[in-house]
Design a protein around this motif. Structure first.
Motif, short mmCIF file in Angstrom:
data_model
loop_
_atom_site.label_atom_id
_atom_site.label_comp_id
_atom_site.label_asym_id
_atom_site.label_seq_id
_atom_site.Cartn_x
_atom_site.Cartn_y
_atom_site.Cartn_z
N ALA A 59 20.75 51.87 48.25
CA ALA A 59 22.07 52.46 48.44
C ALA A 59 23.01 51.38 48.98
CB ALA A 59 21.99 53.63 49.40
N ALA A 60 23.91 50.94 48.10
CA ALA A 60 24.81 49.83 48.45
C ALA A 60 25.81 49.66 47.32
CB ALA A 60 24.01 48.54 48.66
N ARG A 61 26.76 48.76 47.51
CA ARG A 61 27.72 48.40 46.47
C ARG A 61 27.19 47.17 45.74
NH1 ARG A 61 32.96 47.06 49.49
NH2 ARG A 61 33.90 47.13 47.39
N TRP A 62 26.92 47.33 44.44
CA TRP A 62 26.38 46.25 43.63
C TRP A 62 27.41 45.84 42.57
CZ3 TRP A 62 21.95 44.18 45.30
CH2 TRP A 62 21.08 44.98 46.06
N MET A 63 27.58 44.55 42.36
CA MET A 63 28.54 44.07 41.39
C MET A 63 28.05 44.32 39.96
SD MET A 63 31.36 42.83 42.59
CE MET A 63 31.23 44.44 43.36
N LEU A 64 29.01 44.64 39.09
CA LEU A 64 28.79 44.81 37.66
C LEU A 64 29.95 44.11 36.97
CD1 LEU A 64 27.45 46.01 35.14
CD2 LEU A 64 28.61 48.17 35.63
N HIS A 65 29.66 43.04 36.21
CA HIS A 65 30.77 42.22 35.71
C HIS A 65 30.38 41.46 34.45
CE1 HIS A 65 29.02 38.36 37.11
NE2 HIS A 65 28.58 39.05 38.14
N CYS A 66 31.39 40.95 33.78
CA CYS A 66 31.20 40.05 32.65
C CYS A 66 30.87 38.66 33.18
CB CYS A 66 32.47 40.00 31.80
SG CYS A 66 32.38 38.88 30.38
N HIS A 67 29.89 38.00 32.54
CA HIS A 67 29.48 36.67 33.00
C HIS A 67 30.21 35.54 32.27
CE1 HIS A 67 26.92 34.17 35.49
NE2 HIS A 67 26.47 35.29 36.03
N HIS A 68 31.24 35.88 31.52
CA HIS A 68 32.18 34.89 31.00
C HIS A 68 33.14 34.63 32.16
CE1 HIS A 68 35.60 33.30 28.78
NE2 HIS A 68 34.95 33.35 27.62
N MET A 69 33.07 33.44 32.76
CA MET A 69 33.78 33.20 34.02
C MET A 69 35.28 33.40 33.93
SD MET A 69 31.77 32.76 36.59
CE MET A 69 30.88 34.12 35.84
N PRO A 70 35.99 32.94 32.89
CA PRO A 70 37.42 33.25 32.82
C PRO A 70 37.70 34.74 32.72
CG PRO A 70 36.96 31.34 31.46
CD PRO A 70 35.63 31.89 31.90
N HIS A 71 36.82 35.51 32.08
CA HIS A 71 37.00 36.97 32.06
C HIS A 71 36.81 37.55 33.45
CE1 HIS A 71 35.86 37.27 27.48
NE2 HIS A 71 36.91 36.48 27.72
#
Length: 475
Positions: A420-432
């Motif tokens: 139970a926590a805040r986990w990042m979810l993101h695109c791994h294209h760094m400029p994106h």
């Protein structure tokens, strides 16, 4: 860094630079406080600060990198290999190929050129200027909101309001690739002008661990005349898949087994930049073999990476998630455009996002629907997921932590929600990522289910673990 079977990840990380940073252990599942994301919950390491990490290491091919986008673009990254008992027992030589794209310009200059449509690249010259500034320490408070820009209608990217159903099957008709032409493409910090030559035995077996640490480049791994078997992706075994060309997007890893011929020789292992002629790589060579120089440009451009998800559809996990009822499903619309250069999840940039919610222990299905004309390697922190659907077709695919979603495609992944926590979810294209393509997977504590027992919850780490080793890393 290489850890042996059963060895805990125990590191003291010291910050010696004059700017703050934080390191994410990509592919590992540490306690959330040790995950390495700015202010979630720990701040950046201050100059001179030392921070300790201690958790059970997940076996496989992984890596570690700064979670400040501009610092990762400056090559602040390294392999993180956790060997299994099978690795130790196997009669084979292990080789790591760590891939980067590199610019002599500062990351701020690179991002400004991309945002202004002057980054070069292929499949689209994108003029105009966006009102985009790089976000130094993402995620922070609300810095992801772009001043003066209305992102509420950006969920459909460059395609406006075209219905979803009419967009499937468009392939790469208007696909944007390689929105920046980098100065060099590196394998283990070297170009093909002076590649690493790895000495191997005649008739030997190689375990090649390939890590795509590039900021914004997908690669095809071409083994040439040395036939290979793909045996793992993102650190997780898959049913062996034979071939001599395999692709991987940013943040992904793959393991290849290569059986060398009994005669001597040299075998280039090349990383081909998708949609372009540039290439890098290393060379496997027996003692005394002639090693010929290879040009950094191929005679022809490599194709775009897995636009139809044909490779992903062939991957079958060796140890799939257990079957169980799905408790919660979420659709995530991946959007954005080249002009202005802004990338979104569910129509919002980081700082204006709505968290993706779940309870600890729930089986969750995330459906990534890419409505933009660029591909997105989507990475979820703190979890392993299984690919269970491609464009509506259900199947039991590979276990991963980073899945590539081509333009106008949909990929479904299943996972069991963890701590139970805040986990990042993101695109791994760094400029994106730097221009907003990130949200959070917000997991709350499980509650009493009323069905005769508490909801399933993940096993918590031993609060008093046995100490296996101690090592130190300076940044």
């Amino acid at each position: 860094m290489v850890l042996d079977p059963g060895q805990r990840f125990r590191v003291d990380l010291t910050k010696n630079q004059d700017v703050g940073t934080i390191i994410h252990w990509h592919g590992q599942i540490p306690p959330n406080a040790q995950d390495g994301v700015p202010d979630m919950p720990m701040p950046l390491l201050a100059p001179g600060e030392t921070r300790s990490y201690d958790f059970e290491a997940q076996p496989g091919t992984h890596w570690m990198h700064s979670h400040v986008p501009i610092q990762e673009m400056q090559l602040l990254a390294a392999p993180l290999i956790v060997r299994s008992a099978e690795d130790v027992a196997a009669d084979r030589q292990e080789v790591v190929m760590f891939l980067h794209d590199f610019s002599f310009k500062s990351p701020e200059e690179v991002l400004a050129e991309i945002a202004g449509g002057h980054g070069g690249g292929r499949h689209g010259g994108h003029g105009g200027h966006g009102d985009v500034q790089p976000m130094q320490g993402m995620p922070m408070d609300g810095a992801g909101a772009m001043p003066g820009m209305d992102h509420s209608a950006m969920g459909h990217g460059a395609m406006g309001g075209m219905p979803m159903g009419s967009m499937m099957g468009m392939g790469d008709m208007a696909m944007d690739l390689n929105d920046y032409d980098w100065d060099a493409y590196l394998a283990n910090d070297r170009t093909l002008a002076d590649p690493e030559v790895v000495r191997v035995e005649r008739g030997g077996r190689i375990r090649l661990r390939v890590i795509n640490a590039a900021a914004a480049t997908g690669f095809w791994i071409d083994t040439g005349s040395a036939t290979a078997r793909l045996v793992a992706v993102d650190g997780h075994p898959v049913r062996p898949l034979a071939g001599n060309r395999f692709g991987l997007a940013m943040g992904q890893r793959l393991d290849l087994e290569i059986d060398l011929p009994s005669e001597g020789g040299a075998w280039p292992i090349l990383a081909l930049r998708e949609g372009a002629p540039e290439r890098t790589g290393l060379i496997l060579a027996t003692p005394g073999a002639e090693v010929r120089r290879l040009d950094v440009l191929a005679e022809a451009e490599a194709p775009a990476f897995d636009t139809e998800l044909a490779q992903e559809a062939r991957l079958i996990a060796s140890d799939a998630l257990p079957d169980r009822q799905v408790d919660r499903s979420h659709m995530l619309i991946l959007g954005g455009s080249m002009q202005p250069y802004v990338w979104t999840i569910n129509g919002a940039v980081w700082g204006r996002h709505q968290p993706i919610i779940a309870r600890s222990g729930e089986r969750v299905v995330l459906s990534f629907h890419n409505m933009s004309m660029m591909g997105h390697p989507m990475h979820l922190h703190g979890h392993v997921f299984q690919v269970v659907g491609i464009n509506g077709r259900r199947f039991a695919g590979a276990l991963r932590d980073t899945v590539y979603v081509p333009p106008m495609s949909m990929v479904d992944v299943a996972l069991d929600a963890g701590e139970a926590a805040r986990w990042m979810l993101h695109c791994h294209h760094m400029p994106h990522l730097a221009t907003g393509m990130m949200t959070e997977f917000a997991v709350t504590a499980s509650v009493w289910s009323g069905r005769g027992g508490p909801d399933r919850a993940p096993r918590r780490p031993d609060p008093n673990p046995m100490l296996y080793c101690s090592c130190s890393s300076d940044v």
